[in-house]
Design a protein around this motif. Structure first.
Motif, mmCIF file in Angstrom:
data_model
loop_
_atom_site.group_PDB
_atom_site.id
_atom_site.type_symbol
_atom_site.label_atom_id
_atom_site.label_comp_id
_atom_site.label_asym_id
_atom_site.label_seq_id
_atom_site.Cartn_x
_atom_site.Cartn_y
_atom_site.Cartn_z
ATOM 1 N N TYR A 186 0.839 -1.206 0.000
ATOM 2 C CA TYR A 186 0.000 0.000 0.000
ATOM 3 C C TYR A 186 0.876 1.260 0.000
ATOM 4 O O TYR A 186 0.581 2.233 -0.705
ATOM 5 C CB TYR A 186 -0.917 -0.001 1.221
ATOM 6 N N THR A 187 1.950 1.229 0.785
ATOM 7 C CA THR A 187 2.851 2.381 0.890
ATOM 8 C C THR A 187 3.403 2.779 -0.473
ATOM 9 O O THR A 187 3.437 3.962 -0.820
ATOM 10 C CB THR A 187 4.021 2.061 1.847
ATOM 11 N N PHE A 188 3.791 1.799 -1.277
ATOM 12 C CA PHE A 188 4.389 2.113 -2.577
ATOM 13 C C PHE A 188 3.340 2.259 -3.681
ATOM 14 O O PHE A 188 3.607 2.901 -4.704
ATOM 15 C CB PHE A 188 5.459 1.082 -2.932
ATOM 16 N N ALA A 189 2.160 1.700 -3.459
ATOM 17 C CA ALA A 189 1.079 1.915 -4.424
ATOM 18 C C ALA A 189 0.589 3.364 -4.375
ATOM 19 O O ALA A 189 0.234 3.949 -5.405
ATOM 20 C CB ALA A 189 -0.075 0.960 -4.152
ATOM 21 N N GLU A 190 0.590 3.952 -3.177
ATOM 22 C CA GLU A 190 0.088 5.319 -3.035
ATOM 23 C C GLU A 190 1.216 6.358 -2.945
ATOM 24 O O GLU A 190 0.975 7.504 -2.580
ATOM 25 C CB GLU A 190 -0.814 5.429 -1.807
ATOM 26 N N TYR A 216 5.971 12.993 -6.643
ATOM 27 C CA TYR A 216 7.287 13.608 -6.470
ATOM 28 C C TYR A 216 8.271 12.648 -5.808
ATOM 29 O O TYR A 216 9.473 12.634 -6.119
ATOM 30 C CB TYR A 216 7.185 14.920 -5.678
ATOM 31 N N GLN A 217 7.754 11.820 -4.872
ATOM 32 C CA GLN A 217 8.622 10.818 -4.252
ATOM 33 C C GLN A 217 8.991 9.734 -5.271
ATOM 34 O O GLN A 217 10.117 9.240 -5.283
ATOM 35 C CB GLN A 217 7.946 10.193 -3.031
ATOM 36 N N SER A 268 4.411 -1.073 -6.271
ATOM 37 C CA SER A 268 3.366 -2.053 -6.009
ATOM 38 C C SER A 268 2.042 -1.517 -6.543
ATOM 39 O O SER A 268 1.994 -0.414 -7.111
ATOM 40 C CB SER A 268 3.265 -2.350 -4.502
ATOM 41 N N THR A 269 0.986 -2.287 -6.346
ATOM 42 C CA THR A 269 -0.345 -1.886 -6.807
ATOM 43 C C THR A 269 -1.358 -2.126 -5.689
ATOM 44 O O THR A 269 -1.101 -2.898 -4.756
ATOM 45 C CB THR A 269 -0.778 -2.697 -8.040
ATOM 46 N N TYR A 270 -2.521 -1.491 -5.824
ATOM 47 C CA TYR A 270 -3.578 -1.698 -4.828
ATOM 48 C C TYR A 270 -4.122 -3.121 -4.902
ATOM 49 O O TYR A 270 -4.571 -3.674 -3.889
ATOM 50 C CB TYR A 270 -4.702 -0.679 -5.036
ATOM 51 N N GLU A 271 -4.057 -3.714 -6.080
ATOM 52 C CA GLU A 271 -4.499 -5.100 -6.211
ATOM 53 C C GLU A 271 -3.627 -6.040 -5.375
ATOM 54 O O GLU A 271 -4.126 -7.007 -4.784
ATOM 55 C CB GLU A 271 -4.470 -5.530 -7.687
ATOM 56 N N GLU A 272 -2.339 -5.733 -5.306
ATOM 57 C CA GLU A 272 -1.435 -6.555 -4.484
ATOM 58 C C GLU A 272 -1.755 -6.403 -2.997
ATOM 59 O O GLU A 272 -1.583 -7.356 -2.217
ATOM 60 C CB GLU A 272 0.017 -6.166 -4.748
ATOM 61 N N LEU A 332 -7.903 -2.605 4.257
ATOM 62 C CA LEU A 332 -8.767 -3.093 3.185
ATOM 63 C C LEU A 332 -9.784 -2.032 2.776
ATOM 64 O O LEU A 332 -10.030 -1.825 1.577
ATOM 65 C CB LEU A 332 -9.486 -4.373 3.631
ATOM 66 N N GLY A 333 -10.361 -1.351 3.764
ATOM 67 C CA GLY A 333 -11.317 -0.284 3.462
ATOM 68 C C GLY A 333 -10.690 0.829 2.633
ATOM 69 O O GLY A 333 -11.259 1.284 1.624
ATOM 70 N N LYS A 334 -9.495 1.275 3.036
ATOM 71 C CA LYS A 334 -8.794 2.347 2.304
ATOM 72 C C LYS A 334 -8.424 1.898 0.883
ATOM 73 O O LYS A 334 -8.513 2.686 -0.063
ATOM 74 C CB LYS A 334 -7.520 2.753 3.050
ATOM 75 N N THR A 335 -8.022 0.638 0.762
ATOM 76 C CA THR A 335 -7.599 0.137 -0.549
ATOM 77 C C THR A 335 -8.774 0.084 -1.516
ATOM 78 O O THR A 335 -8.643 0.477 -2.694
ATOM 79 C CB THR A 335 -6.964 -1.258 -0.401
#
Length: 313
Positions: free
Chosen positions: A216-220, A224-225, A239-243, A265-268
């Motif tokens: 989740y950290t790298f999906a979102e 700029y980062q 990564s992806t939200y699906e992962e 899960l809710g946030k994703t």
């Protein structure tokens, strides 16, 4: 008697002596001098007194070695029993939510060589750091302290899944003080240790959940980062939200085990624009029984998210 019997077997028979007679005897010769004395293929040079003293010293050395072995084995058994007792107390305090008492107990054994004790001390240090009453200065010290304990636990036992898990968690915490470049570089190491923890114990729900957090950290990650990461690394972590869904729900031993997993899960699902499933998991997170400060925080944040996207409908 057992020692004497063992030594007796090693004494050679005197030539011409009846079986059972093992006292060495010298040959005839000048007074005070003993010529070569043959004992079934063995030869002892010198007088019998010297031989007897040597035999006595050998017996004492053997006795000392046997005593050392007995004492050493007893010490190991005692030390093992003591560690198990400490771990039992520590687990009780952890389950009871006695964060500071747990830290005080384990900090007494910070020089321990036991991996099980060390990773628990890393966890306790981190938990104290996260208490609202802990000052920022003290929090930073505890975060680095926790990483050191986790590192030592891993060095003592690389096959301990919890040591891998808590090393990854503590390394992630340190990233908050090290800057974006170090944080991104550490991400590869963190993922590697979460994956190792899961390999060693596929039934550990926490390790699987933390792998979902990593995704989740790298999906979102903000654009700029991501741009900085691309400049610093040829292949930055992604990564992806699906992962996230895969780890937090499909791979999860029990998706309901932890309020933060429900919230994740809710946030994703919100990120994936699936409001129906987002509402389902956020409601579960909001209604989850609060046992810790973190649970209470999750309840508040889940309620706020539910309200925010409900108002938009």
């Amino acid at each position: 008697m057992a020692l004497a019997a063992r030594l007796w077997r090693f004494l050679p028979l005197r030539r011409g002596a009846a079986p059972g007679s093992r006292v060495p005897a010298g040959t005839s010769g000048s007074r005070g001098h003993c010529g070569p004395c043959r004992f079934s293929g063995f030869e002892v040079m010198g007088n019998p007194g010297t031989f007897k003293r040597s035999l006595l010293l050998s017996a004492l050395s053997y006795l000392g070695f046997e005593t050392y072995q007995v004492i050493s084995q007893a010490a190991v058994v005692h030390a093992t029993a003591k560690v198990e007792e400490i771990l039992e107390q520590a687990d009780y305090l952890y389950e009871s939510g006695e964060t500071e008492k747990l830290y005080q107990l384990l900090a007494q054994y910070k020089e321990s060589e036991d991996a099980e004790l060390l990773w628990r001390l890393a966890r306790a240090s981190r938990d104290v750091a996260q208490l609202s009453r802990t000052s920022e200065e003290e929090k930073k010290l505890l975060v680095y302290e926790a990483l050191e304990y986790a590192k030592r636990a891993l060095e003592k036992n690389e096959s301990n899944f919890a040591a891998h898990k808590w090393y990854a968690i503590c390394l992630s915490d340190v990233g908050d003080y090290e800057g974006i470049k170090v944080k991104i570089a550490n991400a590869y190491i963190i993922k590697e240790h979460f994956e190792k923890a899961i390999d060693l114990n596929p039934k550990d729900a926490t390790s699987i959940h933390l792998m979902g957090i990593w995704c989740y950290t790298f999906a979102e990650m903000p654009w700029y980062q991501r741009r900085i990461a691309e400049m610093l690394f040829a292949s930055p972590p992604s990564s992806t939200y699906e992962e996230v869904i895969i780890f937090s729900f499909l791979y999860a031993v029990d998706p309901n085990f932890y309020s933060k997993n429900l919230f994740l899960l809710g946030k994703t699902y919100l990120k994936l624009h699936n409001k129906k499933l987002a509402a389902l998991w956020l409601t579960k997170a909001r209604d989850y029984p609060a046992h810790t400060e973190e649970d209470k925080q999750i309840q508040t944040e889940a309620a706020q998210l539910l309200t925010s996207f409900s108002d938009k409908n």
